[in-house]
Design an enzyme around this catalytic site. Structure first.
Site, PDB file in Angstrom:
ATOM      1  N   GLU A   1      43.105  51.288  41.324  1.00  0.00           N
ATOM      2  CA  GLU A   1      44.228  50.445  40.875  1.00  0.00           C
ATOM      3  C   GLU A   1      45.245  51.348  40.217  1.00  0.00           C
ATOM      4  O   GLU A   1      45.136  52.575  40.310  1.00  0.00           O
ATOM      5  CB  GLU A   1      43.720  49.369  39.910  1.00  0.00           C
ATOM      6  CG  GLU A   1      43.029  49.943  38.684  1.00  0.00           C
ATOM      7  CD  GLU A   1      42.530  48.872  37.721  1.00  0.00           C
ATOM      8  OE1 GLU A   1      42.928  47.714  37.840  1.00  0.00           O
ATOM      9  OE2 GLU A   1      41.748  49.241  36.834  1.00  0.00           O
TER      10      GLU A   1
ATOM     11  N   ARG B   1      37.795  35.456  31.275  1.00  0.00           N
ATOM     12  CA  ARG B   1      37.640  36.913  31.422  1.00  0.00           C
ATOM     13  C   ARG B   1      37.404  37.569  30.069  1.00  0.00           C
ATOM     14  O   ARG B   1      36.597  38.501  29.961  1.00  0.00           O
ATOM     15  CB  ARG B   1      38.879  37.515  32.110  1.00  0.00           C
ATOM     16  CG  ARG B   1      38.707  38.983  32.450  1.00  0.00           C
ATOM     17  CD  ARG B   1      39.815  39.522  33.318  1.00  0.00           C
ATOM     18  NE  ARG B   1      41.092  39.558  32.621  1.00  0.00           N
ATOM     19  CZ  ARG B   1      42.243  39.929  33.176  1.00  0.00           C
ATOM     20  NH1 ARG B   1      42.284  40.288  34.455  1.00  0.00           N
ATOM     21  NH2 ARG B   1      43.366  39.937  32.474  1.00  0.00           N
TER      22      ARG B   1
ATOM     23  N   LYS C   1      37.640  44.332  30.349  1.00  0.00           N
ATOM     24  CA  LYS C   1      38.992  44.689  29.887  1.00  0.00           C
ATOM     25  C   LYS C   1      38.852  45.131  28.431  1.00  0.00           C
ATOM     26  O   LYS C   1      39.048  44.359  27.492  1.00  0.00           O
ATOM     27  CB  LYS C   1      39.923  43.477  30.041  1.00  0.00           C
ATOM     28  CG  LYS C   1      41.380  43.860  30.003  1.00  0.00           C
ATOM     29  CD  LYS C   1      42.223  42.750  30.587  1.00  0.00           C
ATOM     30  CE  LYS C   1      43.697  42.927  30.244  1.00  0.00           C
ATOM     31  NZ  LYS C   1      44.278  44.176  30.685  1.00  0.00           N
TER      32      LYS C   1
HETATM   33  N1  PMP Z   1      44.438  46.628  35.972  1.00  0.00           N
HETATM   34  C1  PMP Z   1      44.490  47.004  34.682  1.00  0.00           C
HETATM   35  C2  PMP Z   1      43.856  48.293  34.273  1.00  0.00           C
HETATM   36  C3  PMP Z   1      45.144  46.189  33.736  1.00  0.00           C
HETATM   37  O1  PMP Z   1      45.190  46.546  32.459  1.00  0.00           O
HETATM   38  C4  PMP Z   1      45.732  44.975  34.170  1.00  0.00           C
HETATM   39  C5  PMP Z   1      46.403  44.063  33.168  1.00  0.00           C
HETATM   40  N2  PMP Z   1      47.663  44.534  32.757  1.00  0.00           N
HETATM   41  C6  PMP Z   1      45.686  44.646  35.537  1.00  0.00           C
HETATM   42  C7  PMP Z   1      45.002  45.487  36.393  1.00  0.00           C
HETATM   43  C8  PMP Z   1      46.302  43.373  36.039  1.00  0.00           C
HETATM   44  O2  PMP Z   1      45.553  42.282  35.608  1.00  0.00           O
HETATM   45  P1  PMP Z   1      46.208  40.833  35.370  1.00  0.00           P
HETATM   46  O3  PMP Z   1      46.812  40.429  36.663  1.00  0.00           O
HETATM   47  O4  PMP Z   1      45.051  39.976  35.001  1.00  0.00           O
HETATM   48  O5  PMP Z   1      47.220  40.985  34.293  1.00  0.00           O
END
Ligand code: PMP
Length: 286
Positions: free
Chosen positions: A182, A50, A149
């Site tokens: 989210e 990622r 990200k």
């Molecule tokens: N959404 C956002 C905006 C995030 O920054 C994150 C990570 N903290 C997540 C979702 C969750 O992603 P992951 O399960 O890969 O940590």
């Protein structure tokens, strides 16, 4: 604590980057947050993939191969001798000048921080948390793809401030069309009529690694899953709701905008998935 910056390790107080780094000046860069369980790095490959996909999308050439990045992350964990903790990998555009032109930044900056993990208190997992919808929206997908990200978290931060002002820990961000995307640093799921639902990345969700793990766990439990658009109405009328993220793992949600979810306690399927996730983490730890 020993912090990796561009091939060297520095003590916390000595770990510095230039004020001309475009990561600082413009949030120009990408990052990952990764968990360590029992000295082993959870889903390292997925995080590295990622990271490189985010970098590719913003035309940022990470100055090492994915396999060397993986080895370097593992080395940073060993150097810090951390059994349980959190890794932050950051790659910025690097040092440039005060203009935004990335061509002025010849060398990206690579930072790896291995720290303790600040866990949410255990009673939150037992009781569940309340969330509110934020007025701050997730950016439109054609403005900044939510799968990147990036170091631009300002609207997530504004939504976090809104959550705290409302006396909550987390806020739900809607996309410009008003559908659920989210939370500020977590993905969101609901369960309704024995079906698991989560917004599609095209609705503004990060392709969360915990989200993917939960979808796999659900398949293992023969729990049907739908990745689709969800509105606030869907959240309010859900039987169960929970958030996922590397830091939070699975956090049950028992109230959304003052509407009680299910019986107002963490749902049975949520707890089953949480137990499944913790088993996986324990297996990782060995
Ligand atoms: N959404 C956002 C905006 C995030 O920054 C994150 C990570 N903290 C997540 C979702 C969750 O992603 P992951 O399960 O890969 O940590």
């Amino acid at each position: 604590m020993k912090i990796y910056i561009d091939g060297e390790y520095y003590e916390k107080d000595q770990a510095r980057i230039s004020v001309f780094d475009h990561g600082l000046l413009y949030g120009d860069g990408v990052f990952e947050g990764i968990r360590i369980y029992g000295g082993r790095v959870f889903k390292l490959n997925e995080h590295i993939l990622r990271l490189f996909a985010s970098a590719k999308a913003i035309l940022l050439d990470i100055p090492m191969s994915p396999s060397l990045m993986s080895e370097t992350v593992l080395e940073a964990v060993r150097v810090n001798n951390k059994a349980d903790g959190y890794i932050r990998v950051v790659v910025t555009r690097g040092r440039g000048d005060l203009g935004i032109d990335p061509a002025k930044c010849p060398k990206p900056t690579v930072i790896i921080i291995v720290d303790d993990i600040t866990l949410y208190p255990a009673e939150m997992y037992e009781r569940g948390i309340a969330v509110v919808t934020a007025a701050s929206r997730r950016l439109a997908i054609d403005g900044l793809d939510p799968r990147i990200k990036s170091l631009n978290y300002l609207n997530n931060i504004l939504a976090k401030i809104e959550a705290k002002q409302a006396g909550c820990l987390e806020a739900v961000l809607l996309n410009p069309q008003g559908y659920v995307s989210e939370c500020t640093a977590d993905n969101i799921f609901i369960i309704k009529g024995g079906v698991l639902y989560t917004p599609a990345t095209i609705e503004g969700a990060l392709d969360g690694i915990t989200r993917e793990t939960v979808l796999e766990l659900a398949a293992g439990l023969s729990l049907p899953c739908k990745v689709c658009a969800l509105s606030r109405y869907d959240l309010y009328n859900a039987d169960e709701c929970f958030l996922t993220g590397s830091g939070a793992e699975l956090m049950p949600v028992v109230s959304v905008d003052g509407r009680r979810i299910g019986r107002g306690t963490p749902g049975d399927l949520t707890l089953k998935l949480l137990a499944g996730f913790r088993r996986l983490a324990a297996e990782t730890a060995g």
